[in-house]
Every structure is written in C-alpha cells, then in structure tokens.
Design a protein around this motif. Structure first.
Motif, mmCIF file in Angstrom:
data_model
loop_
_atom_site.group_PDB
_atom_site.id
_atom_site.type_symbol
_atom_site.label_atom_id
_atom_site.label_comp_id
_atom_site.label_asym_id
_atom_site.label_seq_id
_atom_site.Cartn_x
_atom_site.Cartn_y
_atom_site.Cartn_z
ATOM 1 N N ASP A 1 -23.218 5.414 -23.659
ATOM 2 C CA ASP A 1 -24.339 6.330 -23.882
ATOM 3 C C ASP A 1 -24.299 7.430 -22.825
ATOM 4 O OD1 ASP A 1 -26.703 7.600 -24.440
ATOM 5 O OD2 ASP A 1 -27.999 5.885 -24.030
ATOM 6 N N GLU B 1 -19.790 10.130 -29.095
ATOM 7 C CA GLU B 1 -19.963 9.709 -27.696
ATOM 8 C C GLU B 1 -18.630 9.443 -27.004
ATOM 9 O OE1 GLU B 1 -22.373 9.572 -25.658
ATOM 10 O OE2 GLU B 1 -24.236 9.514 -26.789
ATOM 11 N N ARG C 1 -23.340 6.451 -30.147
ATOM 12 C CA ARG C 1 -23.597 7.439 -31.184
ATOM 13 C C ARG C 1 -22.302 8.123 -31.599
ATOM 14 N NH1 ARG C 1 -28.983 9.167 -30.871
ATOM 15 N NH2 ARG C 1 -28.569 10.305 -32.782
ATOM 16 N N ILE D 1 -32.068 12.454 -32.519
ATOM 17 C CA ILE D 1 -31.972 11.618 -33.705
ATOM 18 C C ILE D 1 -32.207 12.504 -34.919
ATOM 19 C CG2 ILE D 1 -33.040 9.709 -34.950
ATOM 20 C CD1 ILE D 1 -33.724 8.475 -32.252
ATOM 21 N N GLU E 1 -28.104 4.306 -35.500
ATOM 22 C CA GLU E 1 -29.385 5.012 -35.575
ATOM 23 C C GLU E 1 -29.509 5.807 -36.876
ATOM 24 O OE1 GLU E 1 -27.474 4.954 -32.957
ATOM 25 O OE2 GLU E 1 -28.636 4.631 -31.112
ATOM 26 N N THR E 2 -28.424 6.515 -37.263
ATOM 27 C CA THR E 2 -28.463 7.298 -38.496
ATOM 28 C C THR E 2 -28.525 6.382 -39.710
ATOM 29 O OG1 THR E 2 -27.119 8.971 -37.372
ATOM 30 C CG2 THR E 2 -27.356 9.194 -39.738
ATOM 31 N N ASP F 1 -23.370 6.272 -37.296
ATOM 32 C CA ASP F 1 -23.801 5.379 -36.223
ATOM 33 C C ASP F 1 -25.044 4.605 -36.663
ATOM 34 O OD1 ASP F 1 -26.100 7.053 -35.723
ATOM 35 O OD2 ASP F 1 -24.775 8.403 -34.618
#
Length: 621
Positions: free
Chosen positions: A212, A39, A36, A289, A460-461, A458
């Motif tokens: 992570d 991180e 992320r 998130i 996820e975004t 990242d």
C-alpha cells in the motif's frame, strides 16, 4: 529461510512501488500479495524472481534456491507439443531431452549424458502424469484451463522451493479454477501469489503481504481476517490524518494573524509549523476509491424473456441448449455458470432475441435497453485514449438524468488528468476493465450483460461493483467464474451441466454446490485424477466414523489448549487496544511495525491453536 527482502526500494519513474521493504519467505509459507491496481504487485514479484534489481536494499536468497513463476499470460500461440513445452522449463538440457524424444541421435545422447539429463527425464514424465497432460498434444490446441496446466507443469518440472503465481485464475472456468485451487492446496513448496479471486485467497493463504503506497505490511493470518484488520488500520489512519490536518489548519491561522501577533510569535512554534508542513507534503495519500453509478434508464416491461422448450445448435455440432424452459423477469440477477465453450454467450443471445432457436418459442419483453460488458474488451479502441473511448467526442455525459462533464465523470473511475488522456493500449488489465465499465455505465440501460467483469479488478473495486449491481433496479445477466462474486450478487444460477442440459438453481455458486449441482467436465476430471493417481481433496469425515481415543500425551495437550487460547486472545486484544489509541501512529515507524508484526504473530498462533483444538477435539490423531 528461503528469501529475505532487506530494506528493498523500487521505483517506476516518479512512482514509489516499494519503500524500504523488509520481509521474508520461509519453507512451506503460503503468502497472498494484495494491493490496489497499479500499486506494483507484479513488479515486486519480478523483483523476488530476480528479473529486476532493486533501486536500494538487498534481496537475499538461500543457497541453491529454486524458484519458478506461473505467468499471467497463457502460452496460447505456442506451436510446441506439451512435452516440448514442459521439458523446456528445465532450460537448454530440457530442449535436448525433447529433441532426443522426437529424433534420437548419438549427438543428442552425448549432450544428455554430459548434462546429466537422464536424471531429469523422470521429472518430466512424472509431472505430466500428475497433471493428466497428454505429451503429444499441441499447446496451441489446448483450452485455456489445460494451457494453464501445461504452464504449471513447466514451472513444477524444476521442483521449485518457491512457486510464484501472478493472477493464476484469470480466464479460467470454474472447474479449472477449482482444480488449480485443489492442486495448490496439496503443493508442499512455498507459494507466493497475487489473485483477485477471494475464495482462492481465503483457502490457500496463511500470510498476507499488503502493498500500500510503497509500504509492505505483513499479516500472519488468513485473507478474511486480514480484510478486517486492514479496515481497522485505514479507519485509524483516517482519524489521525483528520486530527493532524485540524492542528495544521490551526497553526496556519495563527501564523497569519495580525501585526501584533507576528511581532510576538514564538520562533519555536514557527519551526514546528514548518515541520508540520513538510509532514503534510510527504504524506502518501491512498489512491481514491472509484465512485461508480448506474443509470437504469427507462423501466423495461415486467417480462424480459420467456423461453419454452428451446433448443439450439450450430450446424454440424452438438446441441448447446436442449429443451430449456426459463422465464427472466425485470430485476432478476442471474448467473450463467459452466465450463468454457458450453454456450453461455449463445444463451444470452437467445434471451435477448439476437438468435433464433431451432425449436421452441422465445417471447421477449418491451422497452429493453441493453448494455454489454465484453470480456475481450472489443468495445475499447486500444489506439484511442480513455477520454476518446468513453466520451466519443462528447464534452458531457448524462447519468441518472444529470449532465456531467466527461472529465468529472472519468474521475469517478480514477481516471484523472494524464491518466484520462492515456491510450487504452498502455493501461493495465484492471485499468482497462475500469475504462470499459466507465463506457458501459455512461449510457442508460435496464438490462446489464456482464461477461467476466471481475478479471484484473482489485478487491475494493470488486466490492464496489457488487454493491452497484445489488442496488441496480434493472436486470443482470452475469457470466463469471468468480465464486465469491456470484455468491454476493446473483439470485439464481443457470448451470450448464453438459450435453445441452441447462438447469436453474436458486442462489449463488455455493448454493448450486449445496443443492448437488455439478458440471460434466468435473466428473470427467475426477475420473482422470483417479486414473492418474493425483491427490484428491480431503472429504468430510462420515458421521458414522467412530471417534478415536487420544493418547495420554495428546489428551494433556488438548486440556491445555483452552487456557492457551484464552491467553493469546488476551494478548491480541491488548495490542488491538493499544492500536486504537491515536498516539500509536505518532511513534517511530520501526516501533509501530514491530507491534504490528507482534500482533500478526499472535493472531497466527491463535489460528494454529484453534485448528489444533478442533483437530484433537475431533479425535483425528
């Protein structure tokens, strides 16, 4: 082995970036480092490159190991010639070589001979030739894609055993990204790279390092397989944490019971409860998130814009738009694709009525509310905090017809407490992009114009933004060089094919390629690659090519592969079944990591077996 991370730990203030990390890099490895935003990926790259020291543990490098780094930032303000810039990658002797090339002298010749510089001279010429660079050009005058080539040449001139790349595709157009991807695919040294470009990660990576919350897990598989495995791990972690929290809550209820219960309570149970509390305090919660939402505002007219035989050119310049007819309707999601500088932003201004064409007609729709995401992030004041940039003095914002307190709204974009009160200039690239999205989405809009929104975000975004745009009922104009993002979001593409020719293609970027689309810049670079002798990507075998007969040895190997594949699939399934048991995550970290490494190894062997089966089945040897 090229490099070993042995129990390495690294902190930045109170944040743990790496906690007892152990991993190794072998010759020929192709490793994608993911994690992320914030991180610590770039910090880990700097640690491996030897630019920072670990707080604990050791980085063991092979004797004589040569490493080179391709930085995120381009050498935009460099006044040197391309030759000088590339030669300086060799250090002081490279500066002497460049100086001698410009102004030969006995003094410089003596320095070159003393430093064995004549042996290095062919390297500079060779790498410039391979990458098609003009040694006389000024670096500052090059486009972003060619500056990236120059930076790559500066790294390659050292002939590194390990090439480290940090977001190598940022701010490159699609043609430059695909060239870089093809070049790195043929590179023989080891690669360690960070990239948000999922298509590049899938093509280049053979191993994924997942960073992570300070832990580094190694997945010996390609990027898409890693994403599937990581999702399983996170689901299992969430289940186990829920069970743990339930048990802790039960024990807390027990300890708070009445006087009689306290008199008779078991001291061992009390100590166990204290241990549970310490475990819960030590838990590293995954960064949240982002929860973005869009207010599509008032519904625009059905027609957004209609262009009829439109042409546009700036004074004394070649046409950027030539005889374009195109209709943009409410709800359309259109990608604008092509090399940098061909006029994508100009076309957007014409579509929105900000520019008048020299010829042709533009008919605009009604009730248009436009929100514009600028890749230069000019809408953010770097001297103001995120709170001041987004709130603009307001205590609340209205999203979807509901009033939200500004701090609550910012928390949806992962800006809480101190982070929301941090100056934008101190944020990382991904955080600045999130701040701009927060500002953009705080106002109602039925037309979204997004200019390179994916840089630094990242995965996820990125995936959340994709879903948001797919659910958005308004119109989207998207300028992006992220091929996966285009494929997942847009319904059609306007492709700038050169000399003002703009053609519409149904679907995303992959559909554009499938329908035979290409850019003028690509054909020019193809000729350049042929004249310079650069390796070209392998083309698909023609169906007319006769399949070769395998030798007895290779046929025996092919016959044995199905059984091997079946065996490996059974071993992978057995370990995955073991991981599905909640007890798996209650064992010691070392034992759990050992099983995870074994799974990654078996998955890698399975991938190799499948590849070999396809190779031999096709009669390639």
């Amino acid at each position: 082995m090229l490099l070993l991370l042995d129990g390495v730990s690294l902190r930045y203030g109170a944040q743990i970036l790496a906690d007892n990390v152990s991993a190794k890099i072998e010759r020929g490895d192709r490793i994608c480092l993911v994690g992320r935003n914030g991180e610590g990926k770039s910090s880990l790259l700097r640690l491996i490159a030897g630019r920072v020291d670990p707080d604990a543990g050791e980085v063991v490098r092979a004797s004589g190991l040569v490493m080179a780094t391709l930085e995120q930032e381009l050498p935009a303000d460099c006044p040197d010639s391309v030759y000088q810039y590339v030669a300086e990658g060799l250090g002081p002797i490279g500066q002497v070589l460049a100086g001698y090339r410009d102004t030969p002298s006995a003094e410089l010749q003596a320095k070159i001979e003393a430093g064995h510089g004549w042996d290095l001279l062919p390297r500079v010429d060779s790498v410039l030739d391979r990458l098609g660079l003009d040694p006389e050009e000024s670096v500052a005058d090059l486009s972003g894609g060619w500056q990236r080539r120059a930076a790559l040449a500066r790294a390659l001139v050292t002939e590194p055993d390990l090439l480290i790349l940090d977001e190598p595709t940022n701010h490159l157009d699609i043609a430059a990204v695909e060239w870089l991807e093809g070049f790195l695919d043929t590179y023989r040294g080891a690669l360690l790279f960070v990239s948000h470009d999922r298509a590049l990660a899938q093509r280049l990576s053979r191993t994924v390092w997942d960073l992570d919350r300070g832990y580094l897990r190694v997945f010996r598989c390609q990027f898409e397989r890693y994403q599937e495995e990581k999702e399983k791990l996170l689901e299992e972690e969430a289940r186990n944490e829920a069970l743990f929290d339930k048990k802790l809550a039960q024990e807390e209820t027990w300890i708070r019971q009445g006087i009689k219960a306290r008199r008779t309570r078991n001291e061992g149970r009390v100590r166990a409860l204290q241990g549970l509390r310490r475990q819960r305090e030590a838990r590293r919660t995954q960064q949240g998130i982002a929860r973005m939402s869009l207010d599509s505002g008032e519904v625009s007219g059905k027609l957004v814009a209609e262009l009829s035989n439109v042409s546009f050119a700036y004074p004394n310049e070649a046409p950027l738009i030539r005889d374009l007819s195109f209709t943009l309707m409410r709800g359309d999601k259109v990608g604008l694709i092509g090399p940098n500088g061909v006029g994508k932003s100009t076309l957007i201004r014409v579509l929105l009525g900000d520019l008048e064409p020299q010829s042709g007609q533009v008919r605009l729709g009604t009730k248009q509310q436009v929100a514009y995401f600028d890749q230069r992030r000019d809408q953010l004041n770097p001297e103001l905090t995120v709170l001041d940039n987004v709130g603009q003095g307001r205590d609340s914002v209205t999203v979807g017809g509901k009033s939200r307190h500004i701090m609550s709204y910012l928390s949806d974009f992962l800006f809480t407490g101190l982070k929301a009160r941090t100056k934008v200039g101190a944020l990382s690239g991904g955080e600045r992009n999130r701040a701009l999205l927060a500002k953009l989405f705080s106002q109602p809009a039925n037309i979204l114009v997004l200019d390179e929104p994916t840089n630094d975000l990242d995965v996820e975004t990125l995936e959340l933004l994709e879903k948001l745009l797919l659910d958005f009922s308004g119109t989207v104009l998207l300028v992006s060089h992220d091929r996966a993002f285009l494929d997942n979001v847009v319904d059609s593409c306007l492709a700038f094919e050169g000399q003002g020719c703009i053609r519409e293609y149904v679907g995303g970027y992959a559909d554009f390629i499938r329908q035979g689309g290409s850019f003028e810049q690509e054909s020019k670079e193809e000729k350049l690659s042929e004249s310079k002798g650069k390796p070209k990507p392998a083309e698909a075998e023609s169906p007319q090519v006769k399949k070769k007969k395998l030798s007895y040895k290779l046929q025996r190997e092919l016959d044995g592969l199905p059984a091997l594949i079946e065996q490996l699939e059974g071993e992978v399934n057995a370990i995955e079944t073991e991981m599905a048991d909640p007890a798996f995550y209650q064992q010691e970290q070392a034992r759990m990591q050992e099983r995870l490494n074994l799974l990654a190894d078996k998955q890698s062997q399975l991938e190799v077996a499948f590849d070999r089966w396809s190779e031999l089945e096709g009669g390639d040897e």
